[in-house]
Design an enzyme around this catalytic site. Structure first.
Site, short mmCIF file in Angstrom:
data_model
loop_
_atom_site.label_atom_id
_atom_site.label_comp_id
_atom_site.label_asym_id
_atom_site.label_seq_id
_atom_site.Cartn_x
_atom_site.Cartn_y
_atom_site.Cartn_z
N TYR A 146 9.15 -8.06 1.39
CA TYR A 146 8.07 -8.89 1.74
C TYR A 146 7.49 -9.61 0.62
CZ TYR A 146 3.63 -9.84 3.94
OH TYR A 146 2.49 -10.50 4.48
N ASP A 241 8.83 -10.41 -7.56
CA ASP A 241 7.70 -10.25 -7.09
C ASP A 241 6.94 -8.88 -7.41
OD1 ASP A 241 5.64 -9.61 -5.41
OD2 ASP A 241 6.29 -10.23 -3.38
N LYS A 274 -2.62 -7.16 -5.99
CA LYS A 274 -3.25 -5.70 -5.77
C LYS A 274 -3.78 -5.08 -7.12
CE LYS A 274 0.42 -4.93 -2.29
NZ LYS A 274 -0.39 -4.70 -0.95
#
Ligand SMILES: Cc1ncc(COP(=O)(O)O)c(C=O)c1O
Length: 434
Positions: A146, A241, A274
Protein backbone atom coordinates in the site's frame (compact mmCIF):
# COMPACT_ATOMS: atom_id res chain seq x y z
CA UNK A 1 -18.95 -4.60 30.04
CA UNK A 2 -22.50 -5.12 28.77
CA UNK A 3 -23.66 -3.40 25.59
CA UNK A 4 -25.96 -1.15 27.66
CA UNK A 5 -23.02 0.27 29.63
CA UNK A 6 -20.44 0.42 26.81
CA UNK A 7 -19.97 4.13 26.08
CA UNK A 8 -18.22 3.38 22.78
CA UNK A 9 -21.55 2.25 21.31
CA UNK A 10 -23.48 5.55 21.52
CA UNK A 11 -20.37 7.40 20.33
CA UNK A 12 -20.14 5.13 17.30
CA UNK A 13 -23.84 5.71 16.57
CA UNK A 14 -23.34 9.48 16.73
CA UNK A 15 -20.27 9.21 14.51
CA UNK A 16 -22.04 7.02 11.94
CA UNK A 17 -24.81 9.58 11.56
CA UNK A 18 -22.29 12.23 10.51
CA UNK A 19 -19.15 10.59 9.16
CA UNK A 20 -19.26 7.79 6.54
CA UNK A 21 -18.89 4.54 8.48
CA UNK A 22 -18.33 6.60 11.64
CA UNK A 23 -14.60 6.92 10.95
CA UNK A 24 -12.15 9.12 9.09
CA UNK A 25 -10.06 6.21 7.79
CA UNK A 26 -11.77 2.91 6.89
CA UNK A 27 -9.79 0.33 8.90
CA UNK A 28 -10.72 2.09 12.16
CA UNK A 29 -14.33 0.97 11.72
CA UNK A 30 -13.62 -2.66 12.77
CA UNK A 31 -15.38 -3.81 9.62
CA UNK A 32 -13.02 -6.75 9.14
CA UNK A 33 -13.30 -8.02 12.71
CA UNK A 34 -16.82 -6.89 13.64
CA UNK A 35 -17.88 -5.12 16.83
CA UNK A 36 -17.60 -1.53 17.97
CA UNK A 37 -14.41 0.47 17.56
CA UNK A 38 -12.87 1.82 20.74
CA UNK A 39 -13.09 5.61 20.93
CA UNK A 40 -9.83 6.83 22.42
CA UNK A 41 -10.01 9.44 25.18
CA UNK A 42 -6.35 9.78 25.99
CA UNK A 43 -3.06 7.91 25.78
CA UNK A 44 0.14 7.76 27.77
CA UNK A 45 3.25 5.64 27.23
CA UNK A 46 2.26 2.21 25.91
CA UNK A 47 -1.42 2.61 26.78
CA UNK A 48 -4.59 4.32 25.72
CA UNK A 49 -7.94 4.61 27.47
CA UNK A 50 -11.25 4.33 25.67
CA UNK A 51 -14.64 5.96 26.28
CA UNK A 52 -15.24 3.59 29.21
CA UNK A 53 -11.88 4.51 30.73
CA UNK A 54 -10.73 0.96 30.01
CA UNK A 55 -6.98 0.74 29.52
CA UNK A 56 -5.46 -1.03 26.51
CA UNK A 57 -1.87 -1.95 25.78
CA UNK A 58 -1.46 -0.29 22.40
CA UNK A 59 0.31 -2.26 19.64
CA UNK A 60 -0.81 0.08 16.88
CA UNK A 61 0.76 3.33 18.05
CA UNK A 62 -1.28 5.38 15.56
CA UNK A 63 -0.30 2.83 12.86
CA UNK A 64 3.40 3.32 13.42
CA UNK A 65 4.38 6.88 14.35
CA UNK A 66 4.40 6.54 18.15
CA UNK A 67 7.80 4.85 18.42
CA UNK A 68 8.49 6.52 21.79
CA UNK A 69 5.03 5.73 23.12
CA UNK A 70 2.42 8.38 23.77
CA UNK A 71 3.20 11.69 25.45
CA UNK A 72 6.98 11.38 25.63
CA UNK A 73 8.09 14.36 27.79
CA UNK A 74 10.75 15.66 25.37
CA UNK A 75 8.33 15.54 22.46
CA UNK A 76 5.53 17.14 24.44
CA UNK A 77 7.86 19.93 25.48
CA UNK A 78 8.97 20.55 21.88
CA UNK A 79 5.38 20.60 20.60
CA UNK A 80 4.16 22.91 23.34
CA UNK A 81 6.90 25.45 22.83
CA UNK A 82 6.52 25.31 19.02
CA UNK A 83 2.75 25.87 19.34
CA UNK A 84 3.38 28.96 21.45
CA UNK A 85 5.46 30.40 18.60
CA UNK A 86 2.74 29.83 16.00
CA UNK A 87 0.80 27.03 14.32
CA UNK A 88 1.53 27.67 10.67
CA UNK A 89 3.18 30.41 8.65
CA UNK A 90 3.20 29.34 5.01
CA UNK A 91 6.78 30.61 4.91
CA UNK A 92 10.05 28.76 5.51
CA UNK A 93 11.33 28.10 9.04
CA UNK A 94 14.69 27.08 10.47
CA UNK A 95 13.11 23.96 11.94
CA UNK A 96 12.36 22.59 8.44
CA UNK A 97 16.06 22.90 7.64
CA UNK A 98 17.00 21.21 10.91
CA UNK A 99 14.60 18.33 10.24
CA UNK A 100 15.95 17.95 6.69
CA UNK A 101 19.52 17.90 8.06
CA UNK A 102 18.59 15.32 10.67
CA UNK A 103 16.84 12.97 8.23
CA UNK A 104 19.52 13.26 5.54
CA UNK A 105 22.29 12.56 8.04
CA UNK A 106 20.58 9.30 9.00
CA UNK A 107 19.54 8.11 5.50
CA UNK A 108 22.49 8.86 3.20
CA UNK A 109 20.75 7.76 -0.02
CA UNK A 110 18.95 11.11 0.13
CA UNK A 111 20.79 14.32 -0.68
CA UNK A 112 17.65 16.44 -0.78
CA UNK A 113 14.21 16.09 0.70
CA UNK A 114 10.78 17.69 0.37
CA UNK A 115 8.43 17.73 3.37
CA UNK A 116 4.71 17.12 2.91
CA UNK A 117 1.79 16.29 5.21
CA UNK A 118 0.85 12.65 4.59
CA UNK A 119 2.32 9.42 3.28
CA UNK A 120 -0.22 9.46 0.46
CA UNK A 121 0.97 12.86 -0.65
CA UNK A 122 4.62 11.78 -0.42
CA UNK A 123 4.06 8.58 -2.44
CA UNK A 124 1.99 10.33 -5.08
CA UNK A 125 4.59 13.08 -5.42
CA UNK A 126 7.45 10.57 -5.66
CA UNK A 127 5.71 8.87 -8.60
CA UNK A 128 5.19 12.23 -10.32
CA UNK A 129 8.84 13.09 -9.74
CA UNK A 130 9.99 9.71 -11.08
CA UNK A 131 7.88 10.26 -14.19
CA UNK A 132 9.08 13.83 -14.60
CA UNK A 133 12.73 12.91 -14.11
CA UNK A 134 12.68 9.95 -16.51
CA UNK A 135 10.16 11.23 -19.03
CA UNK A 136 8.37 7.86 -18.80
CA UNK A 137 4.82 7.05 -17.69
CA UNK A 138 4.62 3.41 -16.64
CA UNK A 139 5.59 2.06 -13.24
CA UNK A 140 5.55 -1.18 -11.29
CA UNK A 141 4.01 -1.80 -7.91
CA UNK A 142 3.43 -5.06 -6.05
CA UNK A 143 0.25 -6.80 -4.96
CA UNK A 144 -0.25 -6.35 -1.21
CA UNK A 145 1.86 -3.19 -0.91
CA UNK A 146 0.00 0.00 0.00
CA UNK A 147 1.40 3.37 -0.94
CA UNK A 148 -1.48 5.63 0.03
CA UNK A 149 -4.73 6.34 -1.73
CA UNK A 150 -3.61 8.28 -4.82
CA UNK A 151 -5.64 7.21 -7.88
CA UNK A 152 -2.84 5.55 -9.85
CA UNK A 153 -1.87 3.43 -6.82
CA UNK A 154 -5.29 1.91 -6.05
CA UNK A 155 -4.73 -0.96 -8.44
CA UNK A 156 -4.71 -4.71 -8.49
CA UNK A 157 -3.04 -6.95 -11.03
CA UNK A 158 -4.50 -7.28 -14.51
CA UNK A 159 -4.83 -10.63 -16.24
CA UNK A 160 -1.24 -10.87 -17.40
CA UNK A 161 1.97 -8.96 -17.86
CA UNK A 162 0.75 -7.37 -21.07
CA UNK A 163 -2.33 -5.94 -19.35
CA UNK A 164 -1.86 -3.24 -16.80
CA UNK A 165 -3.81 -2.88 -13.53
CA UNK A 166 -7.48 -2.76 -12.59
CA UNK A 167 -8.65 -0.08 -10.18
CA UNK A 168 -9.51 -1.32 -6.70
CA UNK A 169 -11.62 1.71 -5.85
CA UNK A 170 -14.75 3.08 -7.44
CA UNK A 171 -14.08 6.53 -8.82
CA UNK A 172 -10.72 5.64 -10.35
CA UNK A 173 -11.09 5.68 -14.15
CA UNK A 174 -9.35 2.85 -16.05
CA UNK A 175 -7.31 5.44 -17.96
CA UNK A 176 -5.72 6.58 -14.70
CA UNK A 177 -4.36 3.13 -13.86
CA UNK A 178 -3.40 2.16 -17.39
CA UNK A 179 0.26 2.84 -16.64
CA UNK A 180 0.42 0.90 -13.36
CA UNK A 181 1.74 -2.64 -13.69
CA UNK A 182 1.03 -4.76 -10.59
CA UNK A 183 3.30 -7.74 -9.97
CA UNK A 184 3.61 -10.45 -7.33
CA UNK A 185 5.87 -9.58 -4.40
CA UNK A 186 9.05 -11.68 -4.23
CA UNK A 187 8.53 -13.17 -7.71
CA UNK A 188 11.86 -12.68 -9.53
CA UNK A 189 10.97 -14.43 -12.84
CA UNK A 190 7.84 -12.30 -13.19
CA UNK A 191 9.80 -9.12 -12.43
CA UNK A 192 12.40 -10.05 -15.08
CA UNK A 193 9.69 -10.77 -17.62
CA UNK A 194 8.00 -7.43 -16.90
CA UNK A 195 11.28 -5.58 -17.42
CA UNK A 196 11.97 -7.51 -20.62
CA UNK A 197 8.57 -6.41 -21.94
CA UNK A 198 8.31 -2.86 -20.59
CA UNK A 199 11.70 -1.94 -19.07
CA UNK A 200 12.44 1.00 -21.37
CA UNK A 201 9.02 2.56 -20.62
CA UNK A 202 9.23 2.27 -16.83
CA UNK A 203 9.63 5.41 -14.74
CA UNK A 204 10.03 3.47 -11.51
CA UNK A 205 9.47 0.43 -9.36
CA UNK A 206 7.76 1.31 -6.09
CA UNK A 207 8.00 -1.15 -3.23
CA UNK A 208 7.50 -1.48 0.50
CA UNK A 209 10.83 -3.14 1.42
CA UNK A 210 9.31 -4.82 4.46
CA UNK A 211 5.65 -4.77 3.58
CA UNK A 212 3.49 -3.80 6.53
CA UNK A 213 0.23 -3.71 4.63
CA UNK A 214 0.00 -7.47 4.24
CA UNK A 215 0.80 -7.97 7.93
CA UNK A 216 4.57 -8.31 7.65
CA UNK A 217 6.20 -9.78 4.57
CA UNK A 218 9.81 -9.01 3.72
CA UNK A 219 11.13 -8.56 0.25
CA UNK A 220 13.72 -11.33 0.03
CA UNK A 221 17.30 -10.15 -0.39
CA UNK A 222 17.60 -11.70 -3.91
CA UNK A 223 14.32 -10.01 -4.90
CA UNK A 224 15.43 -6.60 -3.66
CA UNK A 225 18.81 -7.06 -5.33
CA UNK A 226 17.10 -7.88 -8.63
CA UNK A 227 14.80 -4.85 -8.30
CA UNK A 228 17.88 -2.66 -7.88
CA UNK A 229 19.80 -4.29 -10.75
CA UNK A 230 16.92 -4.13 -13.23
CA UNK A 231 16.08 -0.52 -12.39
CA UNK A 232 19.71 0.45 -12.95
CA UNK A 233 19.95 -1.56 -16.17
CA UNK A 234 16.79 -0.05 -17.69
CA UNK A 235 17.10 3.50 -16.32
CA UNK A 236 14.04 3.23 -14.07
CA UNK A 237 14.09 4.62 -10.53
CA UNK A 238 13.84 2.35 -7.51
CA UNK A 239 11.44 4.00 -5.06
CA UNK A 240 11.39 2.56 -1.54
CA UNK A 241 8.20 3.35 0.31
CA UNK A 242 9.51 3.61 3.85
CA UNK A 243 6.47 5.40 5.23
CA UNK A 244 6.08 2.54 7.67
CA UNK A 245 9.61 1.16 7.92
CA UNK A 246 11.42 4.52 7.97
CA UNK A 247 13.12 5.03 11.37
CA UNK A 248 10.93 2.19 12.64
CA UNK A 249 12.89 -0.94 11.70
CA UNK A 250 16.33 0.64 12.14
CA UNK A 251 17.84 4.10 12.55
CA UNK A 252 18.91 3.95 8.89
CA UNK A 253 15.45 2.61 7.91
CA UNK A 254 14.86 -0.60 5.90
CA UNK A 255 17.40 0.42 3.26
CA UNK A 256 20.16 0.11 5.87
CA UNK A 257 18.92 -3.42 6.68
CA UNK A 258 19.18 -4.42 2.99
CA UNK A 259 22.55 -2.69 2.65
CA UNK A 260 23.91 -5.22 5.15
CA UNK A 261 23.26 -8.01 2.62
CA UNK A 262 23.55 -6.08 -0.66
CA UNK A 263 26.78 -4.04 -0.57
CA UNK A 264 26.21 -0.43 -1.64
CA UNK A 265 22.43 -0.88 -1.80
CA UNK A 266 20.54 2.40 -2.20
CA UNK A 267 17.15 3.33 -3.58
CA UNK A 268 16.83 6.28 -5.96
CA UNK A 269 13.91 7.79 -4.08
CA UNK A 270 12.73 7.21 -0.52
CA UNK A 271 9.24 7.94 0.75
CA UNK A 272 8.88 8.61 4.47
CA UNK A 273 6.04 9.35 6.91
CA UNK A 274 4.78 8.18 10.29
CA UNK A 275 7.84 8.24 12.65
CA UNK A 276 9.34 11.38 11.08
CA UNK A 277 6.25 13.26 12.29
CA UNK A 278 6.17 11.58 15.71
CA UNK A 279 2.34 11.51 15.52
CA UNK A 280 1.79 14.84 13.71
CA UNK A 281 0.87 15.13 10.01
CA UNK A 282 4.29 15.06 8.38
CA UNK A 283 5.79 12.97 5.60
CA UNK A 284 8.55 13.41 3.03
CA UNK A 285 10.24 12.12 -0.08
CA UNK A 286 13.84 12.51 -1.06
CA UNK A 287 16.73 11.31 -3.14
CA UNK A 288 19.81 12.43 -5.03
CA UNK A 289 20.16 16.12 -5.88
CA UNK A 290 20.01 15.46 -9.63
CA UNK A 291 16.57 13.89 -9.31
CA UNK A 292 15.17 16.21 -6.63
CA UNK A 293 16.11 19.30 -8.65
CA UNK A 294 13.35 18.37 -11.10
CA UNK A 295 10.89 19.61 -8.44
CA UNK A 296 9.33 23.08 -8.56
CA UNK A 297 10.50 25.79 -8.10
CA UNK A 298 13.78 24.50 -9.59
CA UNK A 299 12.33 22.15 -12.17
CA UNK A 300 9.18 21.36 -14.03
CA UNK A 301 7.60 18.79 -11.67
CA UNK A 302 4.96 20.67 -9.70
CA UNK A 303 4.37 19.89 -6.02
CA UNK A 304 3.19 22.15 -3.20
CA UNK A 305 1.35 22.28 0.13
CA UNK A 306 -0.20 24.94 2.42
CA UNK A 307 0.79 23.05 5.58
CA UNK A 308 3.99 21.40 4.25
CA UNK A 309 6.81 21.59 6.81
CA UNK A 310 4.33 22.73 9.46
CA UNK A 311 6.24 24.25 12.44
CA UNK A 312 4.49 22.20 15.14
CA UNK A 313 4.75 18.96 13.15
CA UNK A 314 8.45 19.51 12.43
CA UNK A 315 9.08 20.19 16.14
CA UNK A 316 7.36 16.91 16.99
CA UNK A 317 9.29 14.98 14.35
CA UNK A 318 12.65 16.50 15.30
CA UNK A 319 12.19 15.76 18.99
CA UNK A 320 11.22 12.18 18.11
CA UNK A 321 14.23 11.61 15.87
CA UNK A 322 16.57 13.05 18.51
CA UNK A 323 15.31 10.50 21.02
CA UNK A 324 15.59 7.49 18.72
CA UNK A 325 19.14 8.52 17.76
CA UNK A 326 20.34 8.00 21.31
CA UNK A 327 22.82 5.12 21.66
CA UNK A 328 21.20 1.75 22.31
CA UNK A 329 17.67 2.88 21.40
CA UNK A 330 17.15 0.43 18.53
CA UNK A 331 18.92 -2.44 20.29
CA UNK A 332 16.51 -2.10 23.22
CA UNK A 333 13.46 -1.66 20.98
CA UNK A 334 14.43 -4.65 18.82
CA UNK A 335 15.00 -6.84 21.89
CA UNK A 336 11.59 -5.88 23.31
CA UNK A 337 9.83 -6.58 20.02
CA UNK A 338 11.69 -9.87 19.68
CA UNK A 339 10.61 -10.87 23.20
CA UNK A 340 6.98 -10.23 22.23
CA UNK A 341 7.03 -12.33 19.06
CA UNK A 342 9.06 -15.11 20.68
CA UNK A 343 6.59 -15.16 23.59
CA UNK A 344 3.62 -15.29 21.25
CA UNK A 345 5.21 -18.07 19.18
CA UNK A 346 5.93 -20.14 22.31
CA UNK A 347 2.38 -19.64 23.60
CA UNK A 348 0.91 -20.67 20.24
CA UNK A 349 3.14 -23.73 20.10
CA UNK A 350 2.14 -24.73 23.64
CA UNK A 351 -1.52 -24.59 22.61
CA UNK A 352 -0.99 -26.33 19.26
CA UNK A 353 -1.93 -23.28 17.17
CA UNK A 354 -0.14 -22.91 13.81
CA UNK A 355 1.76 -19.64 14.06
CA UNK A 356 4.57 -17.87 12.23
CA UNK A 357 6.04 -14.51 13.07
CA UNK A 358 8.70 -12.01 12.07
CA UNK A 359 9.94 -8.66 13.32
CA UNK A 360 12.50 -5.96 12.59
CA UNK A 361 13.26 -3.13 15.00
CA UNK A 362 9.94 -2.01 16.47
CA UNK A 363 7.72 -3.57 13.78
CA UNK A 364 6.26 -7.07 13.97
CA UNK A 365 3.82 -9.34 12.23
CA UNK A 366 2.31 -12.76 12.77
CA UNK A 367 0.16 -15.24 10.88
CA UNK A 368 -1.98 -18.13 11.99
CA UNK A 369 -0.10 -20.16 9.41
CA UNK A 370 2.76 -22.63 9.93
CA UNK A 371 5.08 -20.79 7.51
CA UNK A 372 5.64 -17.09 6.87
CA UNK A 373 3.95 -16.04 3.60
CA UNK A 374 6.09 -14.59 0.82
CA UNK A 375 3.39 -12.75 -1.10
CA UNK A 376 -0.17 -11.47 -0.89
CA UNK A 377 -1.80 -14.63 -2.30
CA UNK A 378 -0.21 -16.63 0.53
CA UNK A 379 -1.30 -14.04 3.11
CA UNK A 380 -4.88 -14.51 1.88
CA UNK A 381 -4.71 -18.14 3.00
CA UNK A 382 -4.95 -16.99 6.62
CA UNK A 383 -8.18 -18.02 8.34
CA UNK A 384 -10.09 -14.76 8.91
CA UNK A 385 -12.49 -16.21 11.45
CA UNK A 386 -9.64 -17.47 13.65
CA UNK A 387 -7.85 -14.14 13.44
CA UNK A 388 -11.04 -12.35 14.46
CA UNK A 389 -11.45 -14.63 17.49
CA UNK A 390 -7.86 -13.85 18.45
CA UNK A 391 -8.39 -10.12 17.94
CA UNK A 392 -11.53 -9.97 20.10
CA UNK A 393 -10.06 -12.28 22.75
CA UNK A 394 -7.09 -9.92 23.10
CA UNK A 395 -9.30 -6.83 23.02
CA UNK A 396 -11.45 -8.23 25.83
CA UNK A 397 -8.24 -8.66 27.83
CA UNK A 398 -7.10 -5.07 27.25
CA UNK A 399 -4.68 -5.74 24.38
CA UNK A 400 -5.15 -3.66 21.23
CA UNK A 401 -3.72 -5.08 18.01
CA UNK A 402 -4.69 -3.99 14.50
CA UNK A 403 -8.35 -4.74 13.71
CA UNK A 404 -7.47 -6.53 10.46
CA UNK A 405 -5.08 -9.35 9.73
CA UNK A 406 -3.36 -7.44 6.93
CA UNK A 407 -1.67 -4.96 9.23
CA UNK A 408 1.70 -4.98 10.97
CA UNK A 409 2.01 -4.28 14.70
CA UNK A 410 4.28 -1.85 16.52
CA UNK A 411 6.14 -1.93 19.81
CA UNK A 412 7.27 1.36 21.33
CA UNK A 413 10.09 2.24 23.68
CA UNK A 414 7.42 2.68 26.37
CA UNK A 415 6.34 -0.99 26.33
CA UNK A 416 7.76 -2.67 29.43
CA UNK A 417 8.73 -6.29 30.01
CA UNK A 418 5.56 -6.52 32.14
CA UNK A 419 3.42 -5.29 29.22
CA UNK A 420 4.94 -7.96 27.00
CA UNK A 421 4.44 -10.67 29.64
CA UNK A 422 0.79 -9.62 30.14
CA UNK A 423 0.25 -9.71 26.37
CA UNK A 424 1.77 -13.15 25.99
CA UNK A 425 -0.29 -14.48 28.93
CA UNK A 426 -3.49 -13.07 27.41
CA UNK A 427 -2.63 -14.51 24.02
CA UNK A 428 -2.04 -17.94 25.53
CA UNK A 429 -5.53 -17.86 27.07
CA UNK A 430 -7.03 -16.94 23.71
CA UNK A 431 -4.97 -19.53 21.81
CA UNK A 432 -6.64 -22.21 23.98
CA UNK A 433 -10.00 -21.18 22.46
CA UNK A 434 -8.87 -21.24 18.80
C1 LIG B 1 3.81 1.93 3.36
C2 LIG B 1 2.82 3.04 3.36
N1 LIG B 1 2.86 3.98 2.41
C3 LIG B 1 2.00 5.01 2.41
C4 LIG B 1 1.02 5.13 3.37
C5 LIG B 1 0.08 6.29 3.32
O1 LIG B 1 0.35 7.15 4.37
P1 LIG B 1 -0.79 8.13 4.94
O2 LIG B 1 -1.80 7.27 5.62
O3 LIG B 1 -0.03 9.05 5.86
O4 LIG B 1 -1.37 8.86 3.77
C6 LIG B 1 0.93 4.18 4.37
C7 LIG B 1 -0.12 4.27 5.40
O5 LIG B 1 -0.30 3.41 6.21
C8 LIG B 1 1.84 3.10 4.37
O6 LIG B 1 1.81 2.15 5.31
Amino acid sequence: MTPSTDLNIPLFERAKALIPGGVNSPVRAFKAVGGTPRFVKRAQGAYFWDANDQRFIDYIGSWGPMILGHGHPAVLEAVQSAALEGFSFGAPTEREVELAEEILSLVPSMEMIRLVSSGTEAGMSAIRLARGATGRSKFIKFEGCYHGHADSLLVKAGSGLATFGNATSAGVPPEVVQHTLVLEYNNIPQLEEAFALHGKELACVMIEPIAGNMNLVRASVPFMRRCRELCTQYGALLVLDEVMTGFRVALGSAQSVYAQSIPGFKPDLTVLGKVIGGGMPLAAFGGPRAIMEHLAPLGGVYQAGTLSGNPVATACGLATLREIKKPGFFDALSARTRSLVDGLAAAAQAEGVPFSTDCEGGMFGFFLLPELPQNYAQVLQTDNARFNTLFHGLLDRGIYIAPALYEAGFVSAAHTADDIAATVAAAREVFKTL
